[in-house]
Motif scaffolding. Sequence first.
Motif, PDB file in Angstrom:
ATOM      1  N   VAL A 190       0.869  -1.208  -0.163  1.00 55.63           N
ATOM      2  CA  VAL A 190      -0.075   0.064  -0.047  1.00 55.63           C
ATOM      3  C   VAL A 190       0.676   1.159   0.186  1.00 55.63           C
ATOM      4  N   LEU A 191       1.931   1.340   0.844  1.00 54.41           N
ATOM      5  CA  LEU A 191       2.991   2.385   0.977  1.00 54.41           C
ATOM      6  C   LEU A 191       3.509   2.651  -0.320  1.00 54.41           C
ATOM      7  N   ARG A 192       4.055   1.462  -1.019  1.00 53.63           N
ATOM      8  CA  ARG A 192       4.614   1.740  -2.166  1.00 53.63           C
ATOM      9  C   ARG A 192       3.776   2.195  -3.410  1.00 53.63           C
ATOM     10  N   GLY A 193       2.659   2.061  -3.260  1.00 53.99           N
ATOM     11  CA  GLY A 193       1.633   2.527  -4.091  1.00 53.99           C
ATOM     12  C   GLY A 193       1.595   4.108  -4.272  1.00 53.99           C
ATOM     13  N   HIS A 194       2.096   4.494  -3.082  1.00 50.99           N
ATOM     14  CA  HIS A 194       1.726   6.038  -3.057  1.00 50.99           C
ATOM     15  C   HIS A 194       2.987   6.631  -2.428  1.00 50.99           C
ATOM     16  N   ALA A 243      -1.292  10.786   1.212  1.00 53.28           N
ATOM     17  CA  ALA A 243      -1.838   9.771   0.380  1.00 53.28           C
ATOM     18  C   ALA A 243      -1.519   8.376   1.014  1.00 53.28           C
ATOM     19  N   GLN A 244      -0.316   8.125   1.565  1.00 51.08           N
ATOM     20  CA  GLN A 244      -0.071   6.749   2.177  1.00 51.08           C
ATOM     21  C   GLN A 244      -1.137   6.661   3.502  1.00 51.08           C
ATOM     22  N   LEU A 245      -1.097   7.588   4.322  1.00 50.39           N
ATOM     23  CA  LEU A 245      -1.946   7.468   5.492  1.00 50.39           C
ATOM     24  C   LEU A 245      -3.232   6.963   5.008  1.00 50.39           C
ATOM     25  N   VAL A 246      -3.952   7.884   4.170  1.00 47.29           N
ATOM     26  CA  VAL A 246      -5.384   7.511   3.669  1.00 47.29           C
ATOM     27  C   VAL A 246      -5.286   6.288   3.002  1.00 47.29           C
ATOM     28  N   ALA A 247      -4.382   5.639   2.229  1.00 41.27           N
ATOM     29  CA  ALA A 247      -4.424   4.206   1.854  1.00 41.27           C
ATOM     30  C   ALA A 247      -4.508   3.334   2.578  1.00 41.27           C
ATOM     31  N   LEU A 248      -3.416   3.616   3.867  1.00 41.09           N
ATOM     32  CA  LEU A 248      -3.445   2.641   4.871  1.00 41.09           C
ATOM     33  C   LEU A 248      -4.888   2.569   5.618  1.00 41.09           C
ATOM     34  N   ILE A 303      -5.976  15.316   8.201  1.00 40.31           N
ATOM     35  CA  ILE A 303      -4.597  15.939   7.655  1.00 40.31           C
ATOM     36  C   ILE A 303      -4.827  16.964   6.829  1.00 40.31           C
ATOM     37  N   ALA A 304      -6.013  17.264   6.181  1.00 38.30           N
ATOM     38  CA  ALA A 304      -6.201  18.506   5.339  1.00 38.30           C
ATOM     39  C   ALA A 304      -6.278  19.707   6.295  1.00 38.30           C
ATOM     40  N   CYS A 305      -6.758  19.678   7.766  1.00 35.33           N
ATOM     41  CA  CYS A 305      -7.142  20.717   8.636  1.00 35.33           C
ATOM     42  C   CYS A 305      -5.679  20.754   9.727  1.00 35.33           C
TER      43      CYS A 305
END
Length: 195
Positions: free
Chosen positions: A74-78, A84-89, A186-188
């Motif tokens: 998952v991490l390698r994909g981002h 993006a890695q945190l969201v993907a995880l 993350i955004a805030c």
Amino acid sequence: MPRRPTTGARERILDAAGSLFYARGVRAVGMNEVVEAAGCGKNLLYAQFPSKVALVAAYLERFRARREATADAVLRGHDGDPAAQLVALTAEVARRAAAPGFRGCAMRNYLVEFPDADDAASRVARSYLRDSRAAVAALVDHLGVTDAVGVAERIWLVVEGLYASATRPTEGANARTAVALVKEIIACAPRRNPT
């Protein structure tokens, strides 16, 4: 003449034990049941795993290796994008938690069954959770936010919430909410000023 162990006996025993442990809990499964499910003799089982704790520790170590391989993919994909890695995880945990037959995290389940244990299996489980939490914190550190500790704690709480609510079907609402919440966290989060 003693029988020689058959090829793949260890993996066959781990497969059988793992299915039983995951479905019913470690405490509920006896070694005789593992012998029957694995289709092996007691001598072979105990030659591979001298105790139930050793068998459970091996089951949890294998679970850890598989989870870490999935997380790495998952991490390698981002790669290079910690947000993006945190969201993907989070999305990956949400997908697993929503899958049919999901009964929670094997590590967390073991620690719920044996909260005060200090054995090889509990050390595997605690180490996995500690390292997973540290991995989330490390990704948050790369976001450049002012309160990295607080952001990491909030994201970890979302992940914990996914595991805690997984056994109560909600038609995917928790998964969608968890991913959206991590994106919002993350955004805030206020960013550090570049120097």
